[in-house]
Design an enzyme around this catalytic site. Structure first.
Site, mmCIF file in Angstrom:
data_model
loop_
_atom_site.group_PDB
_atom_site.id
_atom_site.type_symbol
_atom_site.label_atom_id
_atom_site.label_comp_id
_atom_site.label_asym_id
_atom_site.label_seq_id
_atom_site.Cartn_x
_atom_site.Cartn_y
_atom_site.Cartn_z
ATOM 1 N N LYS A 34 -6.762 -34.402 52.088
ATOM 2 C CA LYS A 34 -6.092 -33.267 51.460
ATOM 3 C C LYS A 34 -6.837 -32.899 50.176
ATOM 4 C CE LYS A 34 -2.390 -32.672 54.133
ATOM 5 N NZ LYS A 34 -2.044 -31.388 54.769
ATOM 6 N N LYS A 69 0.503 -26.933 65.886
ATOM 7 C CA LYS A 69 1.603 -27.865 65.640
ATOM 8 C C LYS A 69 2.763 -27.468 66.557
ATOM 9 C CE LYS A 69 0.339 -28.480 60.778
ATOM 10 N NZ LYS A 69 0.681 -28.165 59.380
#
Length: 372
Positions: free
Chosen positions: A161, A266
């Protein structure tokens, strides 16, 4: 098959350790587990995921939608129930809610046939999927330590991240530390969660190209495909779209704009496994690659994403499924494990997972039932 009963349990599960993105830190994950049972006694599990970053009150709204759909599902034939879900698209019922029921219906159908959900979706489904580790620890030291741990665990791919640093140089120092700890043989991808404008994204990615970056996920603000296309054209590192991939129409816009070479799908955010599979087909037909990831779900959602990922072509990038350990509990009796960077599909039919009732009770905040 006719649905005799639908039960649901809303939960709030703390993260096992700090979890941070460019959008801020999170302390818990909210969602709803759906359990439907047919008149023949076949059960199906699904998960409804709370949108990350929303206030706690949004879980109440999610519960209300789950109750609404559960009442409509009870007493219906499963084929009729699937048609109902398709008809709810654009009705105000969130994709996350439709996803939970879509997964539960597919789980029940696959269990009834004695096959896996992956096999129900594709005859060419694989038995295992390569997965990436996730590093969200802030700062150079913590990120380096986490990178050393995931390398020792034999992951072949790591997602870091990014987008939390105050400067390009600070970003570079953290990425350099992670690459050093991973060594040259582990793939490293970055996820900015839309943190940068186009100019900042270009400067940052160019500065990081020396660290052999597999791709950069969502470098610019979701919805600004012109900015993402500008970044793609200016850098050598491939670009992946994530938050811009919400349904088939949105995915087509990303592809038509030439904004990304990779789509991140997703299933709990796309409306379920069937809509997610349609996005995959669209991407592959356009020559794009696909990565399937969770939305930091419990084991039910992870299992659903795993079965979807198993339908991807051989040679697809590693998928973001190794997220169960981020939560205090994955709510499963037997957790989905990663060995040598691979997650294997369970041997049992359907999703192949069973709920840990005690764990679900421990984290439950509300429950309900609709029946014939």
């Amino acid at each position: 098959m006719r649905i005799a009963r639908v039960r649901w349990t809303a939960h709030r599960i703390p993260f096992a350790r700090g979890f941070a993105t460019s959008q801020g830190g999170q302390t818990h994950r909210g969602g709803v587990v759906v359990e439907l049972t047919t008149e023949d006694g076949v059960a199906g599990l699904g998960e409804v995921a709370q949108t990350p970053g929303r206030e706690d009150g949004s879980l109440d709204g999610l519960i209300s939608l789950v109750e609404q759909v559960a009442r409509q599902m009870a007493c219906r034939d499963t084929e009729e129930a699937r048609s109902l879900l398709d008809a709810l698209e654009g009705s105000g019922v969130e994709r996350a809610t439709r996803a939970g029921f879509d997964i539960a219906l597919l789980d029940a159908a696959a269990r009834a046939q004695g096959i896996s959900v992956a096999r129900l979706l594709s005859d060419d489904a694989r038995a295992s999927v390569e997965v990436n580790a996730l590093i969200s620890a802030p700062g150079v030291v913590a990120s380096r330590e986490e990178a050393a741990r995931v390398r020792a665990a034999d992951f072949r791919t790591v997602k870091l991240k990014v987008g939390m640093a105050a400067s390009v140089e600070e970003e570079r120092a953290r990425v350099a530390a992670v690459r050093d700890a991973l060594g040259p043989d582990v793939r490293l991808r970055l996820d900015a969660n839309g943190a940068w404008d186009a100019d900042r994204a270009i400067r940052t990615i160019v500065a990081l190209e020396a660290y052999d970056i597999e791709f950069v996920e969502q470098p610019t603000t979701p919805g600004d495909l012109i900015a993402m296309r500008r970044v793609r054209d200016a850098v050598r590192v491939p670009i992946a779209a994530d938050e811009d991939v919400t349904d088939v129409a949105a995915s087509r816009r990303v592809l038509d704009a030439g904004a990304a070479q990779i789509l991140v799908v997703k299933p709990l955010a796309a409306g379920g496994l069937r809509p997610a599979r349609r996005i995959i087909d669209l991407a592959l037909q356009a020559g794009a690659q696909v990565v399937v990831t969770t939305t930091i779900d419990t084991g039910v959602g992870v299992a659903a994403a795993l079965h979807l990922a198993a339908t991807l072509p051989h040679g697809s990038p590693a998928c973001g499924l190794a997220t169960g350990g981020l939560l205090e509990s994955d709510l499963l009796r037997a957790p989905l494990v990663v060995r040598d960077g691979l997650m294997r599909l369970p041997d049992a039919p359907g999703l192949g997972v069973d709920l840990d009732g005690d764990a679900l009770e421990r984290y439950a905040v509300a429950r309900g039932e609709a029946s014939a």
